[in-house]
Design a protein around this motif. Structure first.
Motif: not given
Length: 360
Positions: A287-298
């Protein structure tokens, strides 16, 4: 909407790559039958740094008519997590096969290597060998010390090679063969781990290929895979002991990001509960894998000026499987077209207008 892109250069037999995250619900029970063999160790079982028990291959039912030499490492590198299974090795000057009577099905096979000099004049530089699992070649003319020195971004003292194999005959035979191309070669192994798993790769799952069309190259059940990269995107590395069922390692993705286009990282909102679905069961990833992400800016206009890109060193001449796990974990991204992007692999379109909400 801005169209962030994802591109990757891939490596050998299998790339297990977790990008933003997948959710899932159901409490599938993971089968037992795990095997851990501490090669070259004395007969009593020993434990590693995580408290897991390892049996010696001496007098083991998995090592019939055991050949080879039980050897001890001449020194202990401070980076070793524990002496077990690294400080002892089984060394072979001729072909030898470990035979594991296992139930038919899929399993992770992990080979543990500490390439150093072993007492008895067994130099790491002379260890060129191959490893096969039935009709699958796992390693060929392999030298563990050269491999450890070539690991990027920094060399390592020890490492684990992981394979995903579908056993169909009720037994798994691992054969170690000294190279015939190098005089005085020997094979060695510190530890062998076998972990039964569900079928993670050949069962039908949504695919990204040819602009989102179904994958025209189905994976046959007898295909073997080597894990090359398994990353927790936007979060910290997850050690094996936090992946309780399968003891998988999840690395930090930041070392593979191209140039300075790191985007932004974020964790799940506090009021969000991560659940699993029947199509993505709870063994897909901890589940810890699913608790973070990387995205481009807003800011959409800024996003149009760069791509979010990961680059991986790979060997040419192989096929690669990429797995992307997605989940929206950030409020207020709750509707279609709020976050839409393209996915490119080696400058080829893998998915147009990717939108996690469409598939949720």
């Amino acid at each position: 909407m801005a169209h962030p892109t994802l591109s990757a250069i891939l490596r050998c037999l299998t790339l297990v790559w977790i990008l933003a995250l997948a959710m899932a619900a159901d409490n599938n029970t993971i089968g037992s039958g795990q095997i851990r063999l501490d090669c070259g160790a004395p007969s009593p079982p020993s434990t590693d740094a995580d408290g897991r028990s390892w049996d010696s291959d001496t007098n083991s039912k998995f090592a019939p008519s055991l050949k080879g030499i039980a050897a001890t490492a001449s020194s202990q590198d401070p980076s070793l997590p524990s002496p077990t299974p690294y400080m002892t090795a089984r060394i072979f000057t001729s072909n030898y096969t470990y035979s594991f009577p296992v139930s038919s099905g899929c399993m992770f096979v992990r080979l543990y290597f500490y390439p150093t000099n072993y007492y008895g004049n067994h130099a790491a530089a002379d260890a060129y060998f191959g490893v096969t699992a039935g009709n699958l070649t796992l390693l060929y003319d392999f030298n563990a010390s050269q491999t450890a020195a070539a690991v990027t971004p920094v060399s390592v003292a020890f490492f684990v090679r992981e394979y995903f194999i579908n056993v169909t005959e009720g037994s798994l035979n691992l054969t170690f063969s000294p190279s015939t191309h190098h005089n005085g070669s020997h094979a060695f192994i510190n530890g062998i781990e076998i972990v039964p798993t569900p079928d993670l790769f050949t069962t039908p799952i949504p695919t990204l290929a040819n602009g989102g069309n179904p994958d025209p190259f189905p994976i046959l059940a007898g295909t073997g895979f080597q894990t090359m990269y398994r990353l927790n995107v936007g979060g910290q590395a997850i050690p094996p002991q936090e992946d309780v069922d399968f003891y998988r390692s999840w690395g930090d993705d930041s070392a593979y990001i191209y140039a300075s286009g790191y985007g932004v990282t974020f964790g799940k909102d506090k009021n969000l509960t991560i659940t699993y679905t029947p199509s993505v069961p709870n063994y897909a990833a901890p589940v810890n894998v699913y608790a973070s992400a990387r995205s481009m800016g807003p800011i959409a206009q800024v996003n149009l000026n760069y791509n979010l890109t990961w680059i991986f060193p790979v060997d040419a001449g192989f096929y690669y499987l990429l797995r992307f796990h997605f989940c929206e974990i950030q409020y207020p991204i709750t509707k279609v077209n709020q976050r839409s992007f393209f996915i490119y692999i080696n400058n080829q379109t893998a998915q147009q207008e990717m939108d996690v909400q469409v598939g949720s």
